[in-house]
Design an enzyme around this catalytic site. Structure first.
Site, PDB file in Angstrom:
ATOM      1  N   ASN A 186      -7.726  -2.693  14.133  1.00 15.16           N
ATOM      2  CA  ASN A 186      -9.343  -2.849  13.762  1.00 15.16           C
ATOM      3  C   ASN A 186      -9.388  -4.066  12.920  1.00 15.16           C
ATOM      4  O   ASN A 186     -10.486  -4.243  12.272  1.00 15.16           O
ATOM      5  CB  ASN A 186      -9.737  -1.656  13.271  1.00 15.16           C
ATOM      6  CG  ASN A 186      -9.027  -1.062  11.861  1.00 15.16           C
ATOM      7  OD1 ASN A 186      -8.182  -2.004  11.515  1.00 15.16           O
ATOM      8  ND2 ASN A 186      -9.515  -0.239  11.283  1.00 15.16           N
ATOM      9  N   ASP A 241       0.869  -1.260   0.143  1.00 15.22           N
ATOM     10  CA  ASP A 241       0.001  -0.054   0.121  1.00 15.22           C
ATOM     11  C   ASP A 241       0.978   1.288   0.122  1.00 15.22           C
ATOM     12  O   ASP A 241       2.171   1.158   0.259  1.00 15.22           O
ATOM     13  CB  ASP A 241      -1.092   0.111   1.212  1.00 15.22           C
ATOM     14  CG  ASP A 241      -0.299  -0.473   2.518  1.00 15.22           C
ATOM     15  OD1 ASP A 241       0.973  -0.372   2.618  1.00 15.22           O
ATOM     16  OD2 ASP A 241      -1.171  -0.662   3.402  1.00 15.22           O
ATOM     17  N   HIS A 294      -7.563  -4.531  10.099  1.00 13.81           N
ATOM     18  CA  HIS A 294      -7.182  -4.121   8.710  1.00 13.81           C
ATOM     19  C   HIS A 294      -6.040  -4.898   8.004  1.00 13.81           C
ATOM     20  O   HIS A 294      -5.036  -5.153   9.163  1.00 13.81           O
ATOM     21  CB  HIS A 294      -7.257  -2.586   8.270  1.00 13.81           C
ATOM     22  CG  HIS A 294      -6.005  -1.835   8.659  1.00 13.81           C
ATOM     23  ND1 HIS A 294      -6.177  -0.542   9.032  1.00 13.81           N
ATOM     24  CD2 HIS A 294      -4.747  -2.421   8.779  1.00 13.81           C
ATOM     25  CE1 HIS A 294      -4.837  -0.035   9.506  1.00 13.81           C
ATOM     26  NE2 HIS A 294      -3.933  -1.235   9.236  1.00 13.81           N
ATOM     27  N   GLU A 342      -9.826  -1.681   5.018  1.00 18.86           N
ATOM     28  CA  GLU A 342     -10.344  -1.517   6.430  1.00 18.86           C
ATOM     29  C   GLU A 342     -11.697  -2.048   6.508  1.00 18.86           C
ATOM     30  O   GLU A 342     -12.608  -2.364   5.477  1.00 18.86           O
ATOM     31  CB  GLU A 342     -10.646   0.032   6.277  1.00 18.86           C
ATOM     32  CG  GLU A 342      -9.339   1.125   6.182  1.00 18.86           C
ATOM     33  CD  GLU A 342      -8.679   1.186   7.659  1.00 18.86           C
ATOM     34  OE1 GLU A 342      -8.778   0.218   8.280  1.00 18.86           O
ATOM     35  OE2 GLU A 342      -7.972   2.127   7.628  1.00 18.86           O
TER      36      GLU A 342
HETATM   37  C1  F6R Z   1       1.123  -1.183   5.950  1.00 16.21           C
HETATM   38  C2  F6R Z   1       0.086  -2.060   6.033  1.00 16.21           C
HETATM   39  C3  F6R Z   1      -0.811  -2.152   7.395  1.00 16.21           C
HETATM   40  C4  F6R Z   1      -0.015  -2.212   8.649  1.00 16.21           C
HETATM   41  C5  F6R Z   1      -0.851  -2.122   9.791  1.00 16.21           C
HETATM   42  C6  F6R Z   1       0.042  -2.234  11.157  1.00 16.21           C
HETATM   43  O1  F6R Z   1       1.899  -1.697   4.728  1.00 16.21           O
HETATM   44  O2  F6R Z   1      -0.077  -2.908   5.264  1.00 16.21           O
HETATM   45  O3  F6R Z   1      -1.893  -2.901   7.431  1.00 16.21           O
HETATM   46  O4  F6R Z   1       0.583  -3.583   8.638  1.00 16.21           O
HETATM   47  O5  F6R Z   1      -1.278  -0.827   9.993  1.00 16.21           O
HETATM   48  O6  F6R Z   1       0.708  -1.373  11.120  1.00 16.21           O
HETATM   49  P1  F6R Z   1       2.046  -1.429  12.481  1.00 16.21           P
HETATM   50  O7  F6R Z   1       2.881  -2.586  11.921  1.00 16.21           O
HETATM   51  O8  F6R Z   1       2.957  -0.110  12.354  1.00 16.21           O
HETATM   52  O9  F6R Z   1       1.441  -1.544  13.803  1.00 16.21           O
END
Ligand code: F6R
Length: 244
Positions: A136, A67, A138, A143
């Site tokens: 959450n 992403d 995701h 989301e």
């Molecule tokens: C980022 C991604 C997101 C993160 C998630 C957790 O490329 O795919 O889904 O894996 O937001 O983020 P952290 O690792 O910062 O807790």
């Protein structure tokens, strides 16, 4: 589904990096799907160590990132393009032309999304996909919602995601509201998926994933239950909500 519980963050990262190394030992021209965020940072450190010790070769590896925020240039320190160069690509022998990260600089983002899935397909698909998880549930920036995109798409970030990710920005107003994300279908087509999670902040998600039998787009990570080769690597804190 395989669940590996490691003592702490460092051991979780070492385990994930070892799995990536084994994949590259087995197939030099592996296509990796990569994530950004706090969780995989330590995994990339371990991969750099392997590379510096001459134990891993990225020269034939291709990568596709999950992403990217819309509205940040590639040079912006909070962009995922910047993160990947800074935390991994600038320190290993990957051929820059084999790196793919959603690019939101272009005018036609919809067309970019369609091409991204085509590029993944043309590269033979993703062999090994690393994912983290949002509090959450995701996955990438898919989301919770009553429906999710199969392919790469433009999404609005959830309030909760904006709030949590604001820790990297000067103020919450600076966090982009939209992003490009690989769709759940694209992610699920990977041959193998490794989901990594650490810390207390992820314990509720891990507990919900392991205890609930349902699969729902309102909890995107639950879709991973349908994957034929899923390995979950977590640290003890991420398991602290689980009963014995
Ligand atoms: C980022 C991604 C997101 C993160 C998630 C957790 O490329 O795919 O889904 O894996 O937001 O983020 P952290 O690792 O910062 O807790």
């Amino acid at each position: 589904m395989k669940l590996i519980i490691k003592k702490n963050y460092e051991e979780m990262c070492a385990e994930a990096a070892k799995t990536i190394k084994e994949q590259l030992d087995h197939k030099k021209d592996t296509t990796l799907g990569l994530a950004t965020g706090s969780t995989p940072e330590g995994v990339y450190k371990e991969l750099i160590k392997y590379y510096k010790n001459g134990e891993i070769d990225f020269s034939q590896v291709r990568t596709f990132n999950l992403d990217e925020y819309i509205g940040l240039s590639k040079e912006n320190i909070n962009s995922f393009n910047y993160f990947m160069n800074d935390k991994l690509f600038d320190h290993i022998n990957i051929d820059k032309k084999n790196i793919h990260i959603p690019n939101c600089d272009g005018k036609n983002i919809e067309e970019f999304c369609r091409n991204y899935d085509k590029m993944i397909e043309d590269s033979g698909g993703i062999d090994l996909q690393i994912v983290g998880v949002g509090q959450n549930g995701h996955i990438a920036f898919n989301e919770p919602a009553n429906q999710l995109s199969f392919g790469t798409t433009i999404v609005e970030l959830a309030e909760n995601t904006i709030e949590i990710n604001s820790r990297f920005f000067d103020s919450i107003e600076d966090v982009p509201k939209k992003a490009i994300t690989m769709g759940m279908g694209t992610i699920m087509q990977a041959e193998k998926i490794i989901w990594i999670a650490n810390g207390k902040g992820k314990s509720k998600v891990v507990e919900k994933f392991l205890s609930e039998k349902t699969i729902t787009t309102e909890f995107p990570v639950s879709i991973l239950k349908l994957h034929k080769d899923l390995t979950i690597i977590v640290d003890e804190q991420a398991c602290s909500s689980l009963g014995r």
